[in-house]
Design a protein around this motif. Sequence first.
Motif, PDB file in Angstrom:
ATOM      1  N   THR A  46       0.843  -1.080  -0.045  1.00  0.00           N
ATOM      2  CA  THR A  46       0.157   0.010   0.075  1.00  0.00           C
ATOM      3  C   THR A  46       0.803   1.343   0.021  1.00  0.00           C
ATOM      4  OG1 THR A  46      -0.068   0.034   2.502  1.00  0.00           O
ATOM      5  CG2 THR A  46      -1.967  -1.272   1.338  1.00  0.00           C
ATOM      6  N   TYR A  60      -3.534   2.788   1.188  1.00  0.00           N
ATOM      7  CA  TYR A  60      -4.418   2.407   0.018  1.00  0.00           C
ATOM      8  C   TYR A  60      -3.801   1.662  -1.180  1.00  0.00           C
ATOM      9  CZ  TYR A  60      -7.458   6.540   1.173  1.00  0.00           C
ATOM     10  OH  TYR A  60      -8.063   7.187   1.755  1.00  0.00           O
ATOM     11  N   ARG A  61      -4.309   0.592  -1.803  1.00  0.00           N
ATOM     12  CA  ARG A  61      -3.923  -0.347  -2.696  1.00  0.00           C
ATOM     13  C   ARG A  61      -4.218   0.518  -3.871  1.00  0.00           C
ATOM     14  NH1 ARG A  61      -4.410  -6.164  -4.089  1.00  0.00           N
ATOM     15  NH2 ARG A  61      -2.549  -6.231  -5.334  1.00  0.00           N
ATOM     16  N   VAL A  63      -6.523   4.098  -5.089  1.00  0.00           N
ATOM     17  CA  VAL A  63      -7.353   5.409  -4.930  1.00  0.00           C
ATOM     18  C   VAL A  63      -7.762   6.167  -5.915  1.00  0.00           C
ATOM     19  CG1 VAL A  63      -5.463   6.726  -4.045  1.00  0.00           C
ATOM     20  CG2 VAL A  63      -7.979   7.071  -2.978  1.00  0.00           C
ATOM     21  N   THR A 105     -11.057   8.593  -2.730  1.00  0.00           N
ATOM     22  CA  THR A 105     -12.117   7.396  -2.938  1.00  0.00           C
ATOM     23  C   THR A 105     -11.393   6.026  -3.170  1.00  0.00           C
ATOM     24  OG1 THR A 105     -13.815   8.733  -3.868  1.00  0.00           O
ATOM     25  CG2 THR A 105     -13.959   6.383  -4.184  1.00  0.00           C
ATOM     26  N   PRO A 106     -11.354   5.112  -2.548  1.00  0.00           N
ATOM     27  CA  PRO A 106     -10.645   3.837  -2.486  1.00  0.00           C
ATOM     28  C   PRO A 106     -11.215   3.036  -3.786  1.00  0.00           C
ATOM     29  CG  PRO A 106     -11.345   3.915  -0.400  1.00  0.00           C
ATOM     30  CD  PRO A 106     -12.092   5.179  -0.938  1.00  0.00           C
TER      31      PRO A 106
END
Length: 173
Positions: A46, A60-61, A63, A105-106
Amino acid sequence: QAARATGVGRAYLWEGGSLFIGRMQAVPTDLHFHHAIQITLVAEGTVLFRTGHDDRWLPYRGVMIPTHQPHAFNGQDCVVAHIFVEPESREGRAVAERYRLEALTPIPAGDFDATAPGLFAAWNERAADTRMITVARSVIATLSAGVEPTTVVDERIVRALDFIRRNLDKPIS
Protein backbone atom coordinates in the motif's frame (compact mmCIF):
# COMPACT_ATOMS: atom_id res chain seq x y z
CA GLN A 1 0.85 23.23 -7.26
CA ALA A 2 4.07 21.21 -7.43
CA ALA A 3 4.77 18.16 -5.32
CA ARG A 4 8.16 16.77 -4.37
CA ALA A 5 8.45 13.05 -5.15
CA THR A 6 11.40 10.70 -5.30
CA GLY A 7 11.53 7.55 -7.37
CA VAL A 8 12.59 5.85 -10.57
CA GLY A 9 10.15 5.23 -13.39
CA ARG A 10 8.67 6.41 -16.65
CA ALA A 11 6.17 9.01 -17.79
CA TYR A 12 3.72 8.58 -20.65
CA LEU A 13 1.60 11.41 -22.03
CA TRP A 14 -1.41 11.54 -24.34
CA GLU A 15 -4.11 14.06 -25.05
CA GLY A 16 -6.34 14.16 -22.00
CA GLY A 17 -4.16 12.10 -19.68
CA SER A 18 -0.84 10.77 -18.47
CA LEU A 19 0.75 7.86 -16.65
CA PHE A 20 3.66 8.03 -14.22
CA ILE A 21 4.78 4.56 -13.18
CA GLY A 22 7.74 3.20 -11.23
CA ARG A 23 9.17 2.59 -7.79
CA MET A 24 8.39 5.41 -5.39
CA GLN A 25 10.55 5.86 -2.33
CA ALA A 26 9.18 6.20 1.18
CA VAL A 27 9.51 9.98 1.03
CA PRO A 28 6.29 11.96 1.44
CA THR A 29 5.35 14.67 -1.01
CA ASP A 30 4.31 18.09 0.15
CA LEU A 31 0.59 18.73 0.44
CA HIS A 32 -0.51 19.71 -3.07
CA PHE A 33 -3.42 19.58 -5.50
CA HIS A 34 -3.92 19.56 -9.25
CA HIS A 35 -6.67 20.03 -11.76
CA ALA A 36 -6.50 16.46 -13.07
CA ILE A 37 -8.32 13.52 -11.55
CA GLN A 38 -5.67 11.18 -10.13
CA ILE A 39 -5.96 7.39 -10.16
CA THR A 40 -3.27 5.64 -8.09
CA LEU A 41 -2.66 1.89 -8.25
CA VAL A 42 -0.04 -0.08 -6.32
CA ALA A 43 1.57 -3.29 -7.59
CA GLU A 44 2.03 -4.79 -4.11
CA GLY A 45 1.51 -3.41 -0.64
CA THR A 46 0.00 0.00 0.00
CA VAL A 47 0.90 3.64 -0.31
CA LEU A 48 -0.13 6.39 2.07
CA PHE A 49 -2.19 9.51 1.47
CA ARG A 50 -3.46 12.29 3.67
CA THR A 51 -5.53 15.35 2.87
CA GLY A 52 -4.22 17.82 5.42
CA HIS A 53 -1.10 18.58 7.45
CA ASP A 54 -2.71 17.31 10.65
CA ASP A 55 -4.58 14.35 9.12
CA ARG A 56 -3.55 10.73 9.61
CA TRP A 57 -1.79 8.93 6.79
CA LEU A 58 -4.18 6.32 5.38
CA PRO A 59 -3.11 3.24 3.38
CA TYR A 60 -4.49 2.54 -0.10
CA ARG A 61 -3.87 -0.11 -2.72
CA GLY A 62 -5.93 1.84 -5.23
CA VAL A 63 -7.45 5.29 -4.85
CA MET A 64 -9.00 8.07 -6.93
CA ILE A 65 -8.47 11.71 -6.07
CA PRO A 66 -10.87 14.35 -7.40
CA THR A 67 -9.82 17.55 -9.05
CA HIS A 68 -8.40 20.22 -6.71
CA GLN A 69 -8.36 17.87 -3.68
CA PRO A 70 -5.38 18.69 -1.43
CA HIS A 71 -3.35 15.57 -0.68
CA ALA A 72 0.13 14.34 0.20
CA PHE A 73 1.57 10.99 -0.89
CA ASN A 74 4.13 8.54 0.50
CA GLY A 75 5.27 5.85 -1.94
CA GLN A 76 6.32 3.36 0.76
CA ASP A 77 9.04 2.03 -1.59
CA CYS A 78 6.33 0.43 -3.78
CA VAL A 79 5.85 0.22 -7.53
CA VAL A 80 3.10 2.75 -8.14
CA ALA A 81 1.11 3.95 -11.13
CA HIS A 82 -0.35 7.45 -11.09
CA ILE A 83 -2.79 8.01 -13.93
CA PHE A 84 -4.00 11.56 -14.44
CA VAL A 85 -7.23 12.25 -16.35
CA GLU A 86 -8.40 15.59 -17.64
CA PRO A 87 -11.66 16.23 -15.74
CA GLU A 88 -13.28 17.89 -18.77
CA SER A 89 -12.81 14.77 -20.90
CA ARG A 90 -15.68 12.30 -21.34
CA GLU A 91 -13.71 9.70 -19.37
CA GLY A 92 -12.87 12.13 -16.58
CA ARG A 93 -16.48 13.20 -16.23
CA ALA A 94 -17.63 9.56 -16.30
CA VAL A 95 -15.15 8.48 -13.60
CA ALA A 96 -16.11 11.45 -11.41
CA GLU A 97 -19.82 10.69 -11.80
CA ARG A 98 -19.56 6.90 -11.47
CA TYR A 99 -17.65 7.10 -8.19
CA ARG A 100 -19.15 10.41 -7.01
CA LEU A 101 -15.66 11.78 -6.49
CA GLU A 102 -15.71 14.43 -3.79
CA ALA A 103 -12.85 13.13 -1.64
CA LEU A 104 -10.20 10.41 -1.78
CA THR A 105 -12.12 7.35 -2.92
CA PRO A 106 -10.77 3.81 -2.61
CA ILE A 107 -10.97 1.82 -5.83
CA PRO A 108 -13.30 -1.14 -5.23
CA ALA A 109 -11.50 -4.51 -5.18
CA GLY A 110 -13.25 -5.75 -8.34
CA ASP A 111 -12.24 -2.65 -10.30
CA PHE A 112 -8.71 -2.86 -8.93
CA ASP A 113 -8.44 -6.51 -9.96
CA ALA A 114 -9.79 -5.68 -13.43
CA THR A 115 -7.20 -2.95 -14.04
CA ALA A 116 -4.01 -3.08 -11.98
CA PRO A 117 -2.60 -6.53 -12.88
CA GLY A 118 -2.56 -5.80 -16.63
CA LEU A 119 -0.93 -2.42 -16.13
CA PHE A 120 1.81 -3.76 -13.89
CA ALA A 121 2.34 -6.82 -16.12
CA ALA A 122 2.98 -4.48 -19.07
CA TRP A 123 5.37 -2.43 -16.90
CA ASN A 124 7.26 -5.55 -15.78
CA GLU A 125 7.53 -6.73 -19.41
CA ARG A 126 9.02 -3.35 -20.33
CA ALA A 127 6.25 -2.91 -22.89
CA ALA A 128 6.64 -0.35 -25.66
CA ASP A 129 5.47 3.18 -24.96
CA THR A 130 2.42 2.75 -27.17
CA ARG A 131 1.42 -0.40 -25.27
CA MET A 132 1.82 1.33 -21.89
CA ILE A 133 -0.42 4.16 -23.05
CA THR A 134 -3.00 1.70 -24.39
CA VAL A 135 -3.07 -0.23 -21.11
CA ALA A 136 -3.29 2.96 -19.02
CA ARG A 137 -6.15 4.22 -21.16
CA SER A 138 -7.89 0.86 -20.73
CA VAL A 139 -7.70 1.39 -16.95
CA ILE A 140 -9.56 4.67 -17.40
CA ALA A 141 -12.05 3.03 -19.78
CA THR A 142 -12.75 0.27 -17.26
CA LEU A 143 -13.23 2.75 -14.42
CA SER A 144 -15.58 4.88 -16.53
CA ALA A 145 -17.43 1.91 -18.05
CA GLY A 146 -21.17 2.00 -18.20
CA VAL A 147 -21.46 5.71 -17.44
CA GLU A 148 -22.41 8.31 -19.98
CA PRO A 149 -21.63 11.54 -18.15
CA THR A 150 -24.53 13.88 -17.56
CA THR A 151 -22.27 16.85 -16.82
CA VAL A 152 -21.75 18.93 -19.92
CA VAL A 153 -18.53 20.87 -20.39
CA ASP A 154 -19.06 24.51 -21.26
CA GLU A 155 -18.29 25.06 -24.97
CA ARG A 156 -16.00 27.97 -24.02
CA ILE A 157 -13.81 25.52 -22.05
CA VAL A 158 -13.71 23.13 -25.00
CA ARG A 159 -12.64 25.95 -27.34
CA ALA A 160 -10.01 27.19 -24.87
CA LEU A 161 -8.52 23.70 -24.48
CA ASP A 162 -8.44 23.28 -28.25
CA PHE A 163 -6.71 26.66 -28.63
CA ILE A 164 -4.11 25.76 -26.01
CA ARG A 165 -3.37 22.39 -27.64
CA ARG A 166 -2.92 24.05 -31.06
CA ASN A 167 -0.59 26.70 -29.63
CA LEU A 168 1.64 24.83 -27.18
CA ASP A 169 4.71 26.03 -29.06
CA LYS A 170 3.83 29.71 -28.41
CA PRO A 171 3.40 31.87 -25.32
CA ILE A 172 -0.24 31.78 -24.23
CA SER A 173 -1.74 34.57 -22.19
